[in-house]
Every structure is written in structure tokens, then in C-alpha cells.
Design an enzyme around this catalytic site. Structure first.
Site, PDB file in Angstrom:
ATOM      1  N   GLU A  46      -3.393   0.984  -6.286  1.00 56.37           N
ATOM      2  CA  GLU A  46      -2.412  -0.070  -6.531  1.00 56.37           C
ATOM      3  C   GLU A  46      -2.096  -0.112  -8.015  1.00 56.37           C
ATOM      4  OE1 GLU A  46       0.302  -1.578  -5.727  1.00 56.37           O
ATOM      5  OE2 GLU A  46      -0.734  -2.265  -3.911  1.00 56.37           O
ATOM      6  N   CYS A  85       0.861  -1.172   0.000  1.00 49.68           N
ATOM      7  CA  CYS A  85       0.000   0.000   0.000  1.00 49.68           C
ATOM      8  C   CYS A  85       0.901   1.225   0.000  1.00 49.68           C
ATOM      9  CB  CYS A  85      -0.915  -0.010   1.218  1.00 49.68           C
ATOM     10  SG  CYS A  85      -2.071   1.380   1.247  1.00 49.68           S
TER      11      CYS A  85
END
Length: 275
Positions: A128, A2
Site C-alpha cells: 500500500e 489493494c
């Protein structure tokens, strides 16, 4: 992994979105923002949050001298090692993520974990970049929680930011990520709180996109992770489980540059597929 999020709610709405049900009255309570005169960190809403930015974090009230079960504290993303000297941004470590598998053996992360410094990082969603299709430009995606019918987390025009003691928050459902935080004091006496997001192996929900995913908490998992008195450290690790339902959409490469804070960062785009 992340490495980028979006957190666009104003401080008042973050507070309302973080309301929780009191076990005695059954009403939804607001977590108070913690106040610390030595801490000058301020949260600023952003559609493209990067490490070293300051975001809202939920913590146990017992850590900050509050009577409430939960409190909100602005913290910098990327844990500063307690042993670091000098400029807090110059430690040179990649600390925005903490791998679940190595947490207990880590010199950096085992200390705050064993001290019960667990936190929950709040955001609209996270970005992402696809790493499962070889080399070349990586396509970014925005990933978020399932929303009620008609609500789009990236479109404030579809939100209702109402909140009541009986029914809680009516706005968009936010992502709650398990994290650890620590406290660092500069030579000048300034206190800086910083955190790392815990990650684990991706399951079938996101393995097509990336081999790692943040540890996302829902419902009672949030309460268990924050309740350091009721849930000891070893039991807290069992709270973390891969989330199975996460919607997503493609976004423009505008988000690739962390200096771009434009609201368009998390808006969906349609990709042109070439057969």
C-alpha cells in the site's frame, strides 16, 4: 484499496500453506489444484503481483466438481465482465477491487455473489502507498499477517515449509483476502477465471496509511466464506470484519513499477526522517 501483492510460494507450498482441518478426522487436508482442460492459466510466483497477473485462489470444491471441501484454482486478478467481447484485457474497467458497500447493487459483482462464487485470495502480503500525507511521492509499505517468533514473511531463510496431517503448515502465515470470481469464455472457447478483492473502510490499524483496506479473513471466517452450502449470501457478508492486527514495514520504491519482480520488492528498508 489493494492494488499490488506478493505471492512467492511455489505451487506445492501454496497447497501445503492452504491445508485445512477436516471436521471429521481432525487431520489437515490439502486442497487439490483444480484441473480444467479449457483453462490455460498458470500461476507463477512473484514478489510484485499486479492486476492481470495470475495467482492462486481458494474456492469451494463444489464449484469445480471436486470431492474436497476446498480447491485451488489459478485466476487472473481483475474480474472480466461476462458481457465483454474481444481481448479480455481491453474492457477498460478497474475491477481489481470490489467495494463491500456497493457489492449488492453492482451489475458486475452482484451476479457472481448471488451465484455463490466466493473465493479467498492467497498471498504473502500486500503493498500500500501512503495517501494520508498530501501530495508528492507516496511511500510504499508491505503489510502481512503476524508471524511466529523468528519467522519473517519476506525472508525465506527463516521459513520451515514442513507440513503434517496432525499439525498442518509450519511455514509463514499468509494473508487470506475475501474475493469474488467469475468465468469468462473467449470467442475461441478459452475459459478464463478472474477475481476481484473485496475492500472496506480502513480501521485504526491502517487508516493512517490509506482509507481503504482489503477484507482479510482468519480462522473460521475462511471456512464460512467458502462454504456456500452452509453459509448463504446474506450471512456471508456478516463474516467480513476489519482486521485489527497487521504488521507492516517500509519497502523500496522498486515495487512502484509492476514489471519489477525482484525479491527485494518486499524487503524492509529504513527511512531517513528529516526533522
Amino acid at each position: 484499496m489493494c492494488g499490488r501483492t506478493a505471492c512467492s510460494l511455489c505451487p506445492d507450498d501454496v497447497q501445503k500453506a492452504s491445508s485445512f482441518k477436516d471436521k471429521i478426522s481432525g487431520n489437515y487436508q490439502l486442497p487439490h489444484w483444480a484441473s480444467n482442460i479449457k483453462n490455460k492459466q498458470q500461476y507463477r510466483p512473484s514478489h510484485n503481483v499486479a492486476p492481470t497477473d495470475v495467482t492462486p485462489v481458494l474456492v469451494s470444491g463444489s464449484h469445480f466438481g471436486g470431492e474436497s471441501e476446498r480447491m485451488l484454482q489459478p485466476m487472473m486478478w481483475g474480474m472480466i465482465p461476462v458481457w465483454h467481447k474481444g481481448d479480455y484485457k481491453s474492457h477498460g474497467l478497474s475491477t481489481n477491487n470490489c467495494r463491500l458497500e456497493g457489492l449488492l447493487s453492482s451489475k458486475l459483482y452482484s451476479r457472481p455473489f448471488n451465484k455463490g462464487q466466493r473465493c479467498v485470495v492467497i498471498c504473502d502480503g500486500f503493498y500500500e502507498w501512503q495517501t494520508t500525507k498530501g501530495k508528492g511521492n507516496k511511500q510504499p509499505y508491505f503489510i502481512y499477517m503476524p508471524q511466529d517468533e523468528g519467522v519473517r514473511v519476506e525472508d525465506p531463510a527463516t521459513w520451515s515449509c514442513d507440513r503434517s496431517e496432525k499439525s498442518g503448515w509450519k511455514g509463514p502465515k499468509l494473508v487470506h483476502m475475501a474475493g469474488l470470481y467469475d468465468e469468462w469464455t473467449s470467442a475461441e472457447g478459452e475459459v478464463i477465471y478472474s477475481y476481484s478483492v473485496i475492500t472496506l473502510d480502513s480501521n485504526s490499524t491502517l487508516s493512517w496509511l490509506h482509507h481503504r483496506m482489503p477484507a482479510i479473513l482468519e480462522g473460521e471466517q475462511i471456512a464460512d466464506w467458502l462454504d456456500i452450502e452452509r453459509v448463504p449470501s446474506e450471512a456471508a457478508l456478516a463474516v467480513i470484519q476489519p482486521t485489527k492486527l497487521l504488521p507492516w514495514h517500509e519497502v523500496a520504491t522498486l515495487v512502484n513499477n509492476c514489471c519489477n519482480k525482484d525479491p527485494q520488492c518486499n524487503k524492509p528498508i529504513k527511512l531517513e526522517y528529516v526533522p
